[in-house]
Design an enzyme around this catalytic site. Sequence first.
Site, mmCIF file in Angstrom:
data_model
loop_
_atom_site.group_PDB
_atom_site.id
_atom_site.type_symbol
_atom_site.label_atom_id
_atom_site.label_comp_id
_atom_site.label_asym_id
_atom_site.label_seq_id
_atom_site.Cartn_x
_atom_site.Cartn_y
_atom_site.Cartn_z
ATOM 1 N N MET A 46 35.618 39.682 49.411
ATOM 2 C CA MET A 46 36.548 38.433 49.560
ATOM 3 C C MET A 46 37.572 38.453 48.555
ATOM 4 O O MET A 46 37.220 38.375 47.427
ATOM 5 C CB MET A 46 35.538 37.351 49.649
ATOM 6 C CG MET A 46 34.467 37.553 50.744
ATOM 7 S SD MET A 46 35.314 37.429 52.405
ATOM 8 C CE MET A 46 35.964 35.834 52.475
ATOM 9 N N GLU A 47 38.856 37.999 49.048
ATOM 10 C CA GLU A 47 39.727 37.412 48.098
ATOM 11 C C GLU A 47 39.666 36.070 47.826
ATOM 12 O O GLU A 47 38.618 35.233 48.154
ATOM 13 C CB GLU A 47 41.206 37.904 48.372
ATOM 14 C CG GLU A 47 42.253 37.805 47.235
ATOM 15 C CD GLU A 47 43.539 38.344 47.446
ATOM 16 O OE1 GLU A 47 44.438 37.731 47.894
ATOM 17 O OE2 GLU A 47 43.644 39.544 47.738
ATOM 18 N N ILE A 54 37.404 35.625 43.700
ATOM 19 C CA ILE A 54 38.203 36.608 43.839
ATOM 20 C C ILE A 54 37.294 37.880 44.519
ATOM 21 O O ILE A 54 35.947 37.782 44.229
ATOM 22 C CB ILE A 54 38.888 37.125 42.493
ATOM 23 C CG1 ILE A 54 37.931 37.330 41.380
ATOM 24 C CG2 ILE A 54 39.900 35.987 42.294
ATOM 25 C CD1 ILE A 54 38.735 37.839 40.044
ATOM 26 N N ASP A 55 37.876 38.774 44.863
ATOM 27 C CA ASP A 55 37.042 40.107 45.450
ATOM 28 C C ASP A 55 36.336 40.834 44.599
ATOM 29 O O ASP A 55 36.550 40.561 43.105
ATOM 30 C CB ASP A 55 38.358 41.046 46.037
ATOM 31 C CG ASP A 55 39.142 40.519 47.375
ATOM 32 O OD1 ASP A 55 38.433 39.505 47.767
ATOM 33 O OD2 ASP A 55 40.039 41.286 47.693
ATOM 34 N N LYS A 56 35.547 41.542 45.167
ATOM 35 C CA LYS A 56 34.702 42.487 44.174
ATOM 36 C C LYS A 56 35.434 43.389 43.113
ATOM 37 O O LYS A 56 35.257 43.454 42.117
ATOM 38 C CB LYS A 56 33.754 43.148 44.960
ATOM 39 C CG LYS A 56 32.834 44.031 44.346
ATOM 40 C CD LYS A 56 32.283 45.241 45.440
ATOM 41 C CE LYS A 56 31.487 46.174 44.558
ATOM 42 N NZ LYS A 56 30.687 47.079 45.726
#
Length: 352
Positions: free
Chosen positions: A19-20, A164-166
């Site tokens: 996910m961002e 924030i993304d992974k």
Amino acid sequence: METLSQDELEPTGALIKDMEDDHHDLYEHLNITVDKNQEPLRIDKFLLIYRQNSSRNKISQTCRAGNVVVNGTAVKQNYRVKPGDQISVLLAHPPRENEIIPQDIPLTIVYEDDDLIVVDKPAGMVVHPGFGNWDGTLVNALAFHFQKNGLKTDLDRVGLVHRIDKDTSGLLVVAKNEYALSHLAKQFYDRKTKRIYWAFVWGNIADDAGTITGHIGRHLKNRMQMAVFPDGSHGKHAVTHFRVLERFKYMTWVECKLETGRTHQIRAHFKHIGHTLFNDERYEGHIPLRGERLPKYKQFIKNVFEVLPRHALHAHTLGFVHPITKKELYFESPMPEDMAEAIKKWRIYLSY
């Protein structure tokens, strides 16, 4: 009551791994019209009845942070609701079903006080437990850190305001109490935070600076991606401002300022204009999109992918107003080693 659309809710399955910075599923926005037969009642009691799985303290701190508005005006918890009142409530951190297990995982802490903590997340770390990543996340690490330091908090969960993304590295702020959570949530919701990302994108962007505008929503065919809908037929309004920092002929280093915070916003916007993030496998950025067809060039790209084995996106700066002191705080995260090494290789390659 306003409910979140499916695109605003946290995706299921593999999507949760990546996910961002879309923070909407970290908030709950309620719009309530008071019934014409409602007897006068304090608004904190009214909201406790209306939203039964919220605590009295949560409602109180939400009012204190200015997140409860009646007929266009923020009210205190002792306001008495009247028939026909239009109530708008921004509740941070909806209840979660899964218990958070504290885990001893190293953290890079940039700043910490009694109300909040700012961390510099490494690439590869998931922010919050979910499908396929029930432990080993930033939230698990923070829970251990708080427990180890004897933090007395009225939160039963770690207070995420955004994420924030992974595979995106960089800065996040996390609240340590309900008031800080509500106050920070409102800043993000009202787009008053200051955030700058660094990204490497394929190709040589024509303009030195610009703005990308276009609704972002779930891709109609590939549900693993977000897509841009310029006509506004799907998704949510999104705006990304960018400035070129350095050009590498076949790749460009850009600075991105987010005016909105949609899922995969930077990734989707740059793909839309033909400049996909470098080595972004989900958006086909792992395929050399620009450059020569010579074996030497292909080998060079392979070597860069090896030192930068993830999409090239870094949350470089984060600024916000402290919930208690009301002072503006501003933090910077240096370029991570993998992105720095990639730039070094590009400079050497183009110097020949």
